[in-house]
Scaffold this active site. Structure first.
Site, mmCIF file in Angstrom:
data_model
loop_
_atom_site.group_PDB
_atom_site.id
_atom_site.type_symbol
_atom_site.label_atom_id
_atom_site.label_comp_id
_atom_site.label_asym_id
_atom_site.label_seq_id
_atom_site.Cartn_x
_atom_site.Cartn_y
_atom_site.Cartn_z
ATOM 1 N N MET A 30 0.845 -1.203 0.000
ATOM 2 C CA MET A 30 0.000 0.000 0.000
ATOM 3 C C MET A 30 0.880 1.252 0.000
ATOM 4 S SD MET A 30 -3.441 -0.841 2.049
ATOM 5 C CE MET A 30 -2.857 -0.499 3.685
ATOM 6 N N HIS A 34 8.995 1.189 3.427
ATOM 7 C CA HIS A 34 10.098 1.211 4.390
ATOM 8 C C HIS A 34 10.933 -0.038 4.173
ATOM 9 C CE1 HIS A 34 7.659 -1.713 6.488
ATOM 10 N NE2 HIS A 34 6.673 -0.847 6.593
ATOM 11 N N GLY A 36 11.008 -2.815 5.566
ATOM 12 C CA GLY A 36 10.246 -4.081 5.531
ATOM 13 C C GLY A 36 9.801 -4.413 4.113
ATOM 14 N N HIS A 37 9.263 -3.422 3.410
ATOM 15 C CA HIS A 37 8.844 -3.650 2.022
ATOM 16 C C HIS A 37 10.056 -3.990 1.143
ATOM 17 C CE1 HIS A 37 5.669 -0.725 3.486
ATOM 18 N NE2 HIS A 37 4.904 -1.698 3.024
ATOM 19 N N GLN A 153 -2.976 -12.245 7.813
ATOM 20 C CA GLN A 153 -3.175 -11.987 6.383
ATOM 21 C C GLN A 153 -2.482 -13.064 5.547
ATOM 22 O OE1 GLN A 153 -2.744 -7.982 4.461
ATOM 23 N NE2 GLN A 153 -0.656 -8.650 4.088
ATOM 24 N N LEU A 184 8.760 -2.480 11.850
ATOM 25 C CA LEU A 184 8.563 -1.345 10.936
ATOM 26 C C LEU A 184 7.147 -1.392 10.377
ATOM 27 C CD1 LEU A 184 11.950 -1.331 8.956
ATOM 28 C CD2 LEU A 184 11.324 -0.070 11.031
ATOM 29 N N SER A 186 4.238 1.369 8.050
ATOM 30 C CA SER A 186 3.953 2.696 7.473
ATOM 31 C C SER A 186 3.235 3.557 8.508
ATOM 32 C CB SER A 186 3.072 2.556 6.227
ATOM 33 O OG SER A 186 3.656 1.641 5.329
ATOM 34 N N ARG A 187 2.467 2.906 9.391
ATOM 35 C CA ARG A 187 1.690 3.660 10.389
ATOM 36 C C ARG A 187 2.558 4.194 11.535
ATOM 37 N NH1 ARG A 187 -2.687 -0.168 8.995
ATOM 38 N NH2 ARG A 187 -4.413 1.065 8.200
HETATM 39 P P1 AMP Z 1 1.435 -2.848 3.511
HETATM 40 O O1 AMP Z 1 1.998 -1.821 2.571
HETATM 41 O O2 AMP Z 1 1.415 -2.412 4.922
HETATM 42 O O3 AMP Z 1 0.131 -3.430 3.026
HETATM 43 O O4 AMP Z 1 2.466 -4.046 3.487
HETATM 44 C C1 AMP Z 1 2.846 -4.652 2.280
HETATM 45 C C2 AMP Z 1 3.600 -5.917 2.583
HETATM 46 O O5 AMP Z 1 4.752 -5.596 3.369
HETATM 47 C C3 AMP Z 1 2.796 -6.911 3.412
HETATM 48 O O6 AMP Z 1 3.057 -8.214 2.930
HETATM 49 C C4 AMP Z 1 3.320 -6.711 4.799
HETATM 50 O O7 AMP Z 1 3.200 -7.864 5.613
HETATM 51 C C5 AMP Z 1 4.773 -6.419 4.509
HETATM 52 N N1 AMP Z 1 5.384 -5.712 5.643
HETATM 53 C C6 AMP Z 1 4.927 -4.609 6.279
HETATM 54 N N2 AMP Z 1 5.728 -4.284 7.300
HETATM 55 C C7 AMP Z 1 6.709 -5.222 7.326
HETATM 56 C C8 AMP Z 1 7.842 -5.450 8.162
HETATM 57 N N3 AMP Z 1 8.138 -4.652 9.180
HETATM 58 N N4 AMP Z 1 8.636 -6.507 7.880
HETATM 59 C C9 AMP Z 1 8.347 -7.341 6.845
HETATM 60 N N5 AMP Z 1 7.303 -7.180 6.012
HETATM 61 C C10 AMP Z 1 6.492 -6.137 6.259
#
Ligand code: AMP
Length: 282
Positions: A30, A34, A36-37, A153, A184, A186-187
């Site tokens: 989304m 960061h 994580g992504h 999820q 990590l 986004s929020r």
């Molecule tokens: P989001 O943009 O929050 O929907 O996340 C997109 C993908 O990144 C999802 O598969 C999340 O599980 C993964 N994600 C988000 N935060 C992290 C994190 N800290 N470490 C690993 N993957 C993450």
């Protein structure tokens, strides 16, 4: 790196990759990217020949009182970040590109969303499955990568892939953390300086419980309730904190050897909801 907004364009480009025999790895996000992504993108390279990233803030997974309008949107910065990662294609559809005004169908989830985030966010996982299903149909990935951070999820999407016979390999990527242990997200950008300081407390509670469980505590309820009180005393509001079965996503009272569990928590710090978890195989 090519960036496309329409289904037609992205399908055409992916068709070219596939006819060249390339294995396509897909990382749905989304945005507000960061580390994580980025770790998902890096892992995607290990599993594929061409990496596709989508950036779409999915309105269907936000409740009426949630943060759809204010969710961080940083497309230019996001594109800069992923350009450095050797991504082949980026799909950034508008809301209207993915959703018609009229909907006659919906996905229903049985029991897997009774607890954890499913309990506190009605309709959330149905919205996630809807968009992931659409994105899988559009991108037709060979392999898709999701984070352990959102483990419920991951498990629900994996069931969708299995039960709907989708031809996608699911890969789970470990949680990326800040130096102080905070997962990590986004929020995290919503946290005040003071809140950011106490935010790693959730992970600390989880690691404390994990240690006791690995040390032989097989009925952790009392210890969990103690950790909840400690977190509340620090200023957290608890949504949930418990042990769940990895397979059924139901809470578990008594732990057994050979089983896989998720020790998971969701808490509020002011207006920010934080989630975290640890996978435990006994
Ligand atoms: P989001 O943009 O929050 O929907 O996340 C997109 C993908 O990144 C999802 O598969 C999340 O599980 C993964 N994600 C988000 N935060 C992290 C994190 N800290 N470490 C690993 N993957 C993450």
């Amino acid at each position: 790196m090519k960036v496309y907004r329409t289904i037609e364009e992205i399908r055409f480009e992916i068709g070219k990759l596939k006819s060249a025999g390339k294995k396509v790895g897909f990382v749905p996000t989304m945005g507000a990217l960061h580390e994580g992504h980025i770790s998902l993108i890096r892992k995607a390279h290990e599993h594929s020949d061409a990496v596709v990233v989508s950036i779409f803030v999915n309105p269907e997974q936000f409740g009426p009182n949630e943060d759809y309008e204010t969710y961080p949107r940083e497309l230019d910065e996001d594109l800069e970040k992923i350009k450095e990662q050797g991504v082949s294609l980026v799909f950034t559809p508008d809301r209207t590109e993915l959703y018609d005004s009229e909907k006659y169908l919906k996905i229903v989830i049985n029991s897997l969303n009774d607890h954890m985030c499913g309990a506190s966010r009605p309709g959330f996982f149905e919205g996630v499955l809807l968009v992931v299903n659409k994105l899988f149909n559009i991108v037709q990935p060979d392999v898709a990568l999701f984070g352990q951070k959102d483990i419920q999820q991951f498990q629900i999407i994996s069931r969708m892939v299995e039960e709907f016979n989708q031809n996608v390999e699911m890969v789970m990527v470990p949680i990326s953390r800040a130096n102080d242990g905070l997962a990590l997200s986004s929020r995290n950008a919503y946290l005040s300086e003071q809140e950011r300081k106490i935010a790693p407390g959730l992970y600390r509670s989880l690691t404390y419980i994990e240690k006791q469980v690995r040390g032989g505590v097989d009925t952790p309820a009392l210890m969990i309730s103690h950790q909840k009180s400690e977190l509340e005393a620090k200023g957290f509001k608890i949504d949930y904190l418990n042990m769940f079965s990895l397979k059924t996503l139901q809470p578990v009272e008594t732990l057994a050897k050979g089983e896989q569990y998720i020790l998971a928590g969701a808490v509020w710090l002011g207006k920010t909801r934080l989630i975290d978890n640890i996978l435990i195989e006994l």
